[in-house]
Design a protein around this motif. Structure first.
Motif, PDB file in Angstrom:
ATOM      1  N   PHE A 152       0.830  -1.203   0.000  1.00 15.62           N
ATOM      2  CA  PHE A 152       0.000   0.000   0.000  1.00 15.62           C
ATOM      3  C   PHE A 152       0.868   1.259   0.000  1.00 15.62           C
ATOM      4  O   PHE A 152       0.651   2.181  -0.790  1.00 15.62           O
ATOM      5  CB  PHE A 152      -0.923  -0.001   1.223  1.00 15.62           C
ATOM      6  N   PHE A 153       1.862   1.285   0.877  1.00 19.58           N
ATOM      7  CA  PHE A 153       2.713   2.470   0.963  1.00 19.58           C
ATOM      8  C   PHE A 153       3.542   2.659  -0.310  1.00 19.58           C
ATOM      9  O   PHE A 153       3.822   3.790  -0.715  1.00 19.58           O
ATOM     10  CB  PHE A 153       3.627   2.381   2.186  1.00 19.58           C
ATOM     11  N   TYR A 154       3.917   1.544  -0.938  1.00 23.99           N
ATOM     12  CA  TYR A 154       4.661   1.655  -2.198  1.00 23.99           C
ATOM     13  C   TYR A 154       3.778   2.277  -3.277  1.00 23.99           C
ATOM     14  O   TYR A 154       4.222   3.145  -4.035  1.00 23.99           O
ATOM     15  CB  TYR A 154       5.146   0.276  -2.653  1.00 23.99           C
ATOM     16  N   LEU A 155       2.518   1.851  -3.340  1.00 20.25           N
ATOM     17  CA  LEU A 155       1.599   2.408  -4.333  1.00 20.25           C
ATOM     18  C   LEU A 155       1.322   3.886  -4.058  1.00 20.25           C
ATOM     19  O   LEU A 155       1.180   4.681  -4.989  1.00 20.25           O
ATOM     20  CB  LEU A 155       0.293   1.610  -4.341  1.00 20.25           C
ATOM     21  N   VAL A 156       1.237   4.235  -2.777  1.00 22.29           N
ATOM     22  CA  VAL A 156       1.059   5.648  -2.426  1.00 22.29           C
ATOM     23  C   VAL A 156       2.250   6.458  -2.925  1.00 22.29           C
ATOM     24  O   VAL A 156       2.097   7.535  -3.519  1.00 22.29           O
ATOM     25  CB  VAL A 156       0.905   5.821  -0.899  1.00 22.29           C
ATOM     26  N   TYR A 157       3.444   5.920  -2.687  1.00 14.98           N
ATOM     27  CA  TYR A 157       4.653   6.621  -3.129  1.00 14.98           C
ATOM     28  C   TYR A 157       4.698   6.743  -4.647  1.00 14.98           C
ATOM     29  O   TYR A 157       5.025   7.801  -5.188  1.00 14.98           O
ATOM     30  CB  TYR A 157       5.905   5.885  -2.640  1.00 14.98           C
ATOM     31  N   ARG A 158       4.346   5.656  -5.349  1.00 19.06           N
ATOM     32  CA  ARG A 158       4.413   5.692  -6.805  1.00 19.06           C
ATOM     33  C   ARG A 158       3.371   6.651  -7.382  1.00 19.06           C
ATOM     34  O   ARG A 158       3.632   7.346  -8.364  1.00 19.06           O
ATOM     35  CB  ARG A 158       4.201   4.288  -7.391  1.00 19.06           C
ATOM     36  N   ALA A 159       2.193   6.714  -6.753  1.00 25.71           N
ATOM     37  CA  ALA A 159       1.174   7.665  -7.206  1.00 25.71           C
ATOM     38  C   ALA A 159       1.684   9.092  -7.034  1.00 25.71           C
ATOM     39  O   ALA A 159       1.547   9.934  -7.931  1.00 25.71           O
ATOM     40  CB  ALA A 159      -0.124   7.459  -6.424  1.00 25.71           C
ATOM     41  N   TRP A 160       2.287   9.362  -5.871  1.00 23.06           N
ATOM     42  CA  TRP A 160       2.845  10.698  -5.630  1.00 23.06           C
ATOM     43  C   TRP A 160       3.973  10.993  -6.612  1.00 23.06           C
ATOM     44  O   TRP A 160       4.072  12.106  -7.147  1.00 23.06           O
ATOM     45  CB  TRP A 160       3.377  10.789  -4.195  1.00 23.06           C
ATOM     46  N   SER A 161       4.819  10.004  -6.853  1.00 23.15           N
ATOM     47  CA  SER A 161       5.968  10.193  -7.736  1.00 23.15           C
ATOM     48  C   SER A 161       5.519  10.529  -9.160  1.00 23.15           C
ATOM     49  O   SER A 161       6.057  11.443  -9.795  1.00 23.15           O
ATOM     50  CB  SER A 161       6.830   8.925  -7.743  1.00 23.15           C
ATOM     51  N   HIS A 162       4.525   9.802  -9.658  1.00 19.44           N
ATOM     52  CA  HIS A 162       4.018  10.080 -11.004  1.00 19.44           C
ATOM     53  C   HIS A 162       3.334  11.448 -11.054  1.00 19.44           C
ATOM     54  O   HIS A 162       3.469  12.178 -12.042  1.00 19.44           O
ATOM     55  CB  HIS A 162       3.040   8.986 -11.440  1.00 19.44           C
ATOM     56  N   TRP A 163       2.601  11.787  -9.990  1.00 21.42           N
ATOM     57  CA  TRP A 163       1.962  13.108  -9.948  1.00 21.42           C
ATOM     58  C   TRP A 163       3.008  14.212  -9.959  1.00 21.42           C
ATOM     59  O   TRP A 163       2.865  15.215 -10.665  1.00 21.42           O
ATOM     60  CB  TRP A 163       1.094  13.235  -8.693  1.00 21.42           C
ATOM     61  N   ARG A 164       4.064  14.011  -9.183  1.00 21.89           N
ATOM     62  CA  ARG A 164       5.109  15.030  -9.102  1.00 21.89           C
ATOM     63  C   ARG A 164       5.819  15.193 -10.447  1.00 21.89           C
ATOM     64  O   ARG A 164       6.115  16.315 -10.875  1.00 21.89           O
ATOM     65  CB  ARG A 164       6.111  14.647  -8.010  1.00 21.89           C
ATOM     66  N   ALA A 165       6.106  14.087 -11.119  1.00 21.54           N
ATOM     67  CA  ALA A 165       6.745  14.148 -12.435  1.00 21.54           C
ATOM     68  C   ALA A 165       5.826  14.823 -13.448  1.00 21.54           C
ATOM     69  O   ALA A 165       6.272  15.634 -14.273  1.00 21.54           O
ATOM     70  CB  ALA A 165       7.111  12.741 -12.907  1.00 21.54           C
ATOM     71  N   LEU A 166       4.544  14.511 -13.376  1.00 16.22           N
ATOM     72  CA  LEU A 166       3.570  15.125 -14.277  1.00 16.22           C
ATOM     73  C   LEU A 166       3.478  16.629 -14.024  1.00 16.22           C
ATOM     74  O   LEU A 166       3.408  17.430 -14.966  1.00 16.22           O
ATOM     75  CB  LEU A 166       2.205  14.467 -14.082  1.00 16.22           C
ATOM     76  N   SER A 167       3.513  17.014 -12.759  1.00 20.12           N
ATOM     77  CA  SER A 167       3.473  18.438 -12.404  1.00 20.12           C
ATOM     78  C   SER A 167       4.711  19.159 -12.924  1.00 20.12           C
ATOM     79  O   SER A 167       4.628  20.290 -13.421  1.00 20.12           O
ATOM     80  CB  SER A 167       3.376  18.601 -10.880  1.00 20.12           C
TER      81      SER A 167
END
Length: 279
Positions: A152-167
């Motif tokens: 779960f925490f890995y998926l949270v991190y990956r979601a944040w990471s992709h959002w940050r890269a997209l931003s």
């Protein structure tokens, strides 16, 4: 804010953002503060000699090493907040682009930036959504006593990471669309690249010569791990060493894999030709 463009090979470039004048905690968003706390916790786990935290860190660092360097580069660019947008449009905050002019023609900088900023947008959107989809599926693991819900925490991190890269990619688009970039070739980077080691060329590529099967020049490394350390020291940006090391490691692996694939294809073509002659 300063954007650096570091050619890793003759075909690949790392973009990295150095945020200037960020000195007070008041300038940090809640997300930035949360990220800093998570980094501090991770660092404390790294210092442990044993235990499940140490194992998590070891496996986690291996996973982080495999996250594409392009994603790390885009993540270094801050999201475009309303305050930042206003400051950049008004000219209060300047954005400089620094790069080795001997390797990247100044006339191609805007096109290169647009490519680096947009080519992975759809990928980050898609994978961010899949990370969100996976979160509720992995959430029940938290009911298991003692075992931390790492998926779960890995998926949270990956979601944040992709959002940050997209931003970060959207921020680049904004800067380009509004012509807010000051393009400045760097003699310092030119000197560092010029004093570097000989280009890294994998053995299979040497066996095939200097051209690919399509007739174009074979991809070659332009920097090495030692070069990354030197760049970080000269520019006084310590975190750059890790970013460049990761990029060099990934690109060297990609070049070696591609060269090996071409060698195998060449061998297979040779076998097929011999079979035809025998017939």
């Amino acid at each position: 804010m300063r954007l650096f463009l570091f050619p890793i090979s003759t075909r690949r470039t790392l973009i990295y953002c150095q945020r200037l004048n960020v000195t007070t905690s008041e300038q940090q968003t809640l997300l930035d503060k949360g990220t800093s706390r998570a980094a501090a916790l991770w660092s404390s786990w790294e210092k442990k000699e044993s235990g499940w935290q140490k194992k998590v860190v070891d496996y986690g660092n291996k996973a982080l090493q495999r996250i594409p360097y392009e994603e790390w580069g885009l993540k270094s660019i801050p999201p475009l907040s309303a305050r930042r947008k206003e400051e950049e449009l008004s000219g209060k905050e300047k954005v400089e682009v620094s790069f080795p002019g001997s390797l990247i023609p100044e006339a191609t900088i805007t096109d290169l930036l647009r490519k680096l900023g947009t080519e992975r947008q759809s990928l980050h959107k898609k994978r961010m959504m899949w990370s969100f989809v996976g979160m509720p599926i992995s959430a029940p693991i938290a009911l298991i006593p003692v075992i931390p819900n790492l998926p779960f925490f890995y998926l949270v991190y990956r979601a944040w990471s992709h959002w940050r890269a997209l931003s970060g990619s959207k921020h680049i688009e904004f800067l380009l669309d509004n012509k807010l970039l000051t393009i400045q070739p760097s003699k310092i980077l030119d000197d560092i690249y010029a004093s570097g080691e000989s280009p890294f060329i994998p053995t299979p590529a040497l066996e095939q010569g200097s051209t690919t099967t399509s007739g174009s020049e074979a991809e070659k490394m332009l920097i090495h791990k030692s070069t990354g350390k030197k760049i970080a020291e000269v520019l006084k940006v310590p975190e750059l060493e890790m970013e460049l090391d990761r990029a060099v490691w990934q690109v060297e692996k990609a070049i070696s894999a591609e060269a090996e694939l071409k060698r195998e294809k060449k061998d297979l073509d040779g076998v097929n030709e011999e079979s035809k002659k025998e017939k």
